[in-house]
Design a protein around this motif. Sequence first.
Motif, PDB file in Angstrom:
ATOM      1  N   LEU A  45      46.153  31.957  41.578  1.00  0.00           N
ATOM      2  CA  LEU A  45      45.720  32.354  40.225  1.00  0.00           C
ATOM      3  C   LEU A  45      46.550  33.481  39.633  1.00  0.00           C
ATOM      4  CD1 LEU A  45      41.871  32.219  40.813  1.00  0.00           C
ATOM      5  CD2 LEU A  45      43.212  30.645  39.414  1.00  0.00           C
ATOM      6  N   LEU A  46      47.510  34.011  40.373  1.00  0.00           N
ATOM      7  CA  LEU A  46      48.334  35.092  39.830  1.00  0.00           C
ATOM      8  C   LEU A  46      49.086  34.591  38.601  1.00  0.00           C
ATOM      9  CD1 LEU A  46      49.191  38.039  40.348  1.00  0.00           C
ATOM     10  CD2 LEU A  46      51.188  37.154  41.570  1.00  0.00           C
ATOM     11  N   GLY A  47      48.953  35.322  37.514  1.00  0.00           N
ATOM     12  CA  GLY A  47      49.585  34.918  36.255  1.00  0.00           C
ATOM     13  C   GLY A  47      48.686  34.079  35.372  1.00  0.00           C
ATOM     14  N   GLU A  48      47.595  33.538  35.936  1.00  0.00           N
ATOM     15  CA  GLU A  48      46.628  32.782  35.137  1.00  0.00           C
ATOM     16  C   GLU A  48      45.719  33.742  34.370  1.00  0.00           C
ATOM     17  OE1 GLU A  48      46.592  29.433  34.925  1.00  0.00           O
ATOM     18  OE2 GLU A  48      48.374  29.414  36.210  1.00  0.00           O
ATOM     19  N   THR A  49      45.005  33.213  33.393  1.00  0.00           N
ATOM     20  CA  THR A  49      44.055  34.021  32.628  1.00  0.00           C
ATOM     21  C   THR A  49      42.638  33.729  33.096  1.00  0.00           C
ATOM     22  OG1 THR A  49      45.490  34.107  30.673  1.00  0.00           O
ATOM     23  CG2 THR A  49      43.138  34.558  30.335  1.00  0.00           C
ATOM     24  N   VAL A  50      41.930  34.770  33.478  1.00  0.00           N
ATOM     25  CA  VAL A  50      40.562  34.641  33.992  1.00  0.00           C
ATOM     26  C   VAL A  50      39.606  35.377  33.050  1.00  0.00           C
ATOM     27  CG1 VAL A  50      38.982  35.220  35.875  1.00  0.00           C
ATOM     28  CG2 VAL A  50      41.318  34.438  36.384  1.00  0.00           C
ATOM     29  N   PRO A  51      38.628  34.679  32.492  1.00  0.00           N
ATOM     30  CA  PRO A  51      37.654  35.341  31.607  1.00  0.00           C
ATOM     31  C   PRO A  51      36.672  36.201  32.403  1.00  0.00           C
ATOM     32  CG  PRO A  51      37.724  32.959  31.232  1.00  0.00           C
ATOM     33  CD  PRO A  51      38.414  33.225  32.528  1.00  0.00           C
ATOM     34  N   ILE A  52      36.335  37.362  31.855  1.00  0.00           N
ATOM     35  CA  ILE A  52      35.273  38.216  32.388  1.00  0.00           C
ATOM     36  C   ILE A  52      34.280  38.460  31.257  1.00  0.00           C
ATOM     37  CG2 ILE A  52      34.659  40.451  33.365  1.00  0.00           C
ATOM     38  CD1 ILE A  52      37.416  40.676  34.535  1.00  0.00           C
ATOM     39  N   VAL A  53      33.037  38.039  31.452  1.00  0.00           N
ATOM     40  CA  VAL A  53      32.012  38.215  30.427  1.00  0.00           C
ATOM     41  C   VAL A  53      31.336  39.565  30.630  1.00  0.00           C
ATOM     42  CG1 VAL A  53      29.883  37.315  29.441  1.00  0.00           C
ATOM     43  CG2 VAL A  53      31.643  35.735  30.272  1.00  0.00           C
ATOM     44  N   ALA A  54      31.327  40.378  29.578  1.00  0.00           N
ATOM     45  CA  ALA A  54      30.703  41.701  29.631  1.00  0.00           C
ATOM     46  C   ALA A  54      29.871  41.911  28.378  1.00  0.00           C
ATOM     47  CB  ALA A  54      31.765  42.791  29.757  1.00  0.00           C
ATOM     48  N   SER A  55      28.971  42.876  28.442  1.00  0.00           N
ATOM     49  CA  SER A  55      28.084  43.133  27.310  1.00  0.00           C
ATOM     50  C   SER A  55      27.488  44.524  27.442  1.00  0.00           C
ATOM     51  CB  SER A  55      26.954  42.099  27.268  1.00  0.00           C
ATOM     52  OG  SER A  55      25.961  42.447  26.319  1.00  0.00           O
ATOM     53  N   ASP A  56      27.132  45.116  26.319  1.00  0.00           N
ATOM     54  CA  ASP A  56      26.450  46.403  26.344  1.00  0.00           C
ATOM     55  C   ASP A  56      25.090  46.295  27.011  1.00  0.00           C
ATOM     56  OD1 ASP A  56      28.504  47.783  25.112  1.00  0.00           O
ATOM     57  OD2 ASP A  56      27.727  47.459  23.095  1.00  0.00           O
ATOM     58  N   ALA A  57      24.587  45.072  27.182  1.00  0.00           N
ATOM     59  CA  ALA A  57      23.303  44.872  27.861  1.00  0.00           C
ATOM     60  C   ALA A  57      23.373  45.323  29.317  1.00  0.00           C
ATOM     61  CB  ALA A  57      22.885  43.412  27.784  1.00  0.00           C
ATOM     62  N   ALA A  58      24.545  45.218  29.930  1.00  0.00           N
ATOM     63  CA  ALA A  58      24.762  45.674  31.300  1.00  0.00           C
ATOM     64  C   ALA A  58      25.505  47.006  31.238  1.00  0.00           C
ATOM     65  CB  ALA A  58      25.564  44.651  32.093  1.00  0.00           C
ATOM     66  N   THR A  59      24.853  48.068  31.638  1.00  0.00           N
ATOM     67  CA  THR A  59      25.346  49.429  31.466  1.00  0.00           C
ATOM     68  C   THR A  59      26.810  49.597  31.868  1.00  0.00           C
ATOM     69  OG1 THR A  59      23.122  50.260  31.931  1.00  0.00           O
ATOM     70  CG2 THR A  59      24.923  51.835  32.079  1.00  0.00           C
ATOM     71  N   ALA A  60      27.624  50.060  30.899  1.00  0.00           N
ATOM     72  CA  ALA A  60      29.043  50.395  31.109  1.00  0.00           C
ATOM     73  C   ALA A  60      29.903  49.207  31.522  1.00  0.00           C
ATOM     74  CB  ALA A  60      29.191  51.518  32.144  1.00  0.00           C
ATOM     75  N   SER A  61      29.387  47.986  31.412  1.00  0.00           N
ATOM     76  CA  SER A  61      30.152  46.835  31.891  1.00  0.00           C
ATOM     77  C   SER A  61      31.410  46.587  31.060  1.00  0.00           C
ATOM     78  CB  SER A  61      29.277  45.582  31.917  1.00  0.00           C
ATOM     79  OG  SER A  61      28.919  45.158  30.618  1.00  0.00           O
ATOM     80  N   VAL A  62      31.364  46.848  29.774  1.00  0.00           N
ATOM     81  CA  VAL A  62      32.536  46.625  28.927  1.00  0.00           C
ATOM     82  C   VAL A  62      33.662  47.570  29.349  1.00  0.00           C
ATOM     83  CG1 VAL A  62      33.448  46.692  26.580  1.00  0.00           C
ATOM     84  CG2 VAL A  62      31.139  45.800  26.993  1.00  0.00           C
ATOM     85  N   ASP A  63      33.311  48.830  29.579  1.00  0.00           N
ATOM     86  CA  ASP A  63      34.319  49.804  30.021  1.00  0.00           C
ATOM     87  C   ASP A  63      34.838  49.459  31.415  1.00  0.00           C
ATOM     88  OD1 ASP A  63      34.055  51.200  27.666  1.00  0.00           O
ATOM     89  OD2 ASP A  63      32.578  52.605  28.460  1.00  0.00           O
ATOM     90  N   MET A  64      33.953  49.019  32.291  1.00  0.00           N
ATOM     91  CA  MET A  64      34.395  48.627  33.638  1.00  0.00           C
ATOM     92  C   MET A  64      35.351  47.443  33.565  1.00  0.00           C
ATOM     93  SD  MET A  64      31.014  48.855  36.063  1.00  0.00           S
ATOM     94  CE  MET A  64      29.971  50.323  36.145  1.00  0.00           C
ATOM     95  N   ALA A  65      35.018  46.474  32.724  1.00  0.00           N
ATOM     96  CA  ALA A  65      35.877  45.300  32.570  1.00  0.00           C
ATOM     97  C   ALA A  65      37.257  45.699  32.048  1.00  0.00           C
ATOM     98  CB  ALA A  65      35.220  44.295  31.627  1.00  0.00           C
ATOM     99  N   THR A  66      37.292  46.684  31.174  1.00  0.00           N
ATOM    100  CA  THR A  66      38.564  47.157  30.624  1.00  0.00           C
ATOM    101  C   THR A  66      39.418  47.805  31.709  1.00  0.00           C
ATOM    102  OG1 THR A  66      37.532  47.519  28.453  1.00  0.00           O
ATOM    103  CG2 THR A  66      39.610  48.645  28.887  1.00  0.00           C
TER     104      THR A  66
END
Length: 536
Positions: free
Chosen positions: A374-395
């Motif tokens: 999977l190196l070089g492939e694009t993998v989606p990560i779903v995040a939301s403010d509903a899960a505390t700090a998940s958007v920042d963690m995903a970043t």
Amino acid sequence: MTNKKPTNWTGRDDAMVENAIRRGATRRDLLKLLAASGVAVGAGSSLMMSATRAVAETPVFGGHLKAAGWSSSTADTLDPAKASLSTDYVRCCAIYNRLTFLDEFGQVQMELADSIESADAKTWTVKLKSGVSFHDGKPFTSADVVFSMNRHLDPAVGSKVNSIAKQMTEIKAVDDLTVEIVLEESNADLPTILSLHHFMIVADGTTDFSKGNGTGAFMMETFEPGVKSIAVKNPNYFKDGPYLDSFEYFAITDNNARVNAVLSGDIHMGASIKGRSRRMLEGQDHVWSSVTSSGNYTNLNIRLDMEPGAKEGFIEGMKHLINREAIEKSVLRGMATVGNDQPVSAANRYHNSELAPKAFDPEKAKAMFAKSGLLGETVPIVASDAATASVDMATVVQQAGSEIGMNFDVQRVPSDGYWSKYWLKAPVHFGNINPRPTPDILFSLLYSSDAKWNESQFKSEKFDKMLIEARGALNEDLRKEIYWDMQEMIANNAGTVIPAYLSNVDALSKSVKGLRPNPLGGQMGYAFAEYVWLDA
């Protein structure tokens, strides 16, 4: 004024001193008590002053409190068996009662039960309180307990604790105020298990939960799922209190908006604010913050039964790509402790202290991603403010991936509907798990093969057998050994990445009094409404 205390000051010390003062202890008695507990002299003096003020505080009756959580959904429910969000827990704690509850030290106290006893940890006798009534006037009896417990065993109900309740093989009324519960195997944790929010007692035969007919401190006046609720004081409550006449609860999903609502006086409490927002409260004399460290966490879930998680090497690569220290310091602003990819935090006596977190090693992660293809492939990560700090963690993950040629598409989705549409469903997504008091509960809810909330679809026959063995082990040393091994299995083989255990911060108006820490989470284990008061 912010709630600043010495670093060696604990909630246990606070309550210990308050209790001693209430029993008539002198200053010399208190100094000896604190010295024996290892509290420094300077901190001890401050603690005694604070405790003396707390004892002098007299609860005030009356008033309407407005509080805001961080997440809600049109699936909000007053059915405790189906509760899954903090908003559900807050409402259920207000309108129902449990047989037991946990105090701030994690000790089991009786609530609707007068006693729960067993000679072998397999057959339990539950003696119930007399003189308790439901909101509609119906007397509370053993039939209500039998009905409530059996609901968790009915697949049609869809109870969130079905996997835990299934150990109850027989639940019967001995008389109007006595229930016998027989377990499949011995489990010394049963009194603690019965303190979980889902085991609230409902009236025998209840099918309509829209009104929330319970025995609790409040009666539901208005309930609009995903919008708000208003509850009013139960005048016939069997315990002292509640102090409030009523309270309103709703969600403000935006973190800064929640803090600003407290600062402006629009609400009295804003639950679970982000660490960086705590600075907004500093220097403000009319607000304070309550910090609870009890083991809740936001985790990255990678389903083992779907791609990319099914690709060998991908999950190990992710665990080495997570910069836990950066998340703890930068994302959570120090309001957390680094996690080791298993759900039992250091606050729990069974925490595996020898299980080290996976090291942040981008080169090893790169090798693992290459192994997975999977190196070089694009993998989606779903995040939301509903899960505390998940958007920042995903970043943080996205940035680390970009440096080794691994592409992550952070898909930020709305809070509304996140738990019903994405959690447990998306191949790579975030969860937000509230504290649970025992490893057995955590493992049964999240990691056993039949767990309702098996976030990564981790399944192991060996793990399931160990769960049963530990549950019946009355020897503490053996139990600890099994739990340590199970934590290692989760950290190495499950698809859940737990980078940190969160410190929960609730922002409050200075007028809110009586709030205490609780091992079941922030907002006093979600039961704040019954115990707080407004001091004008």
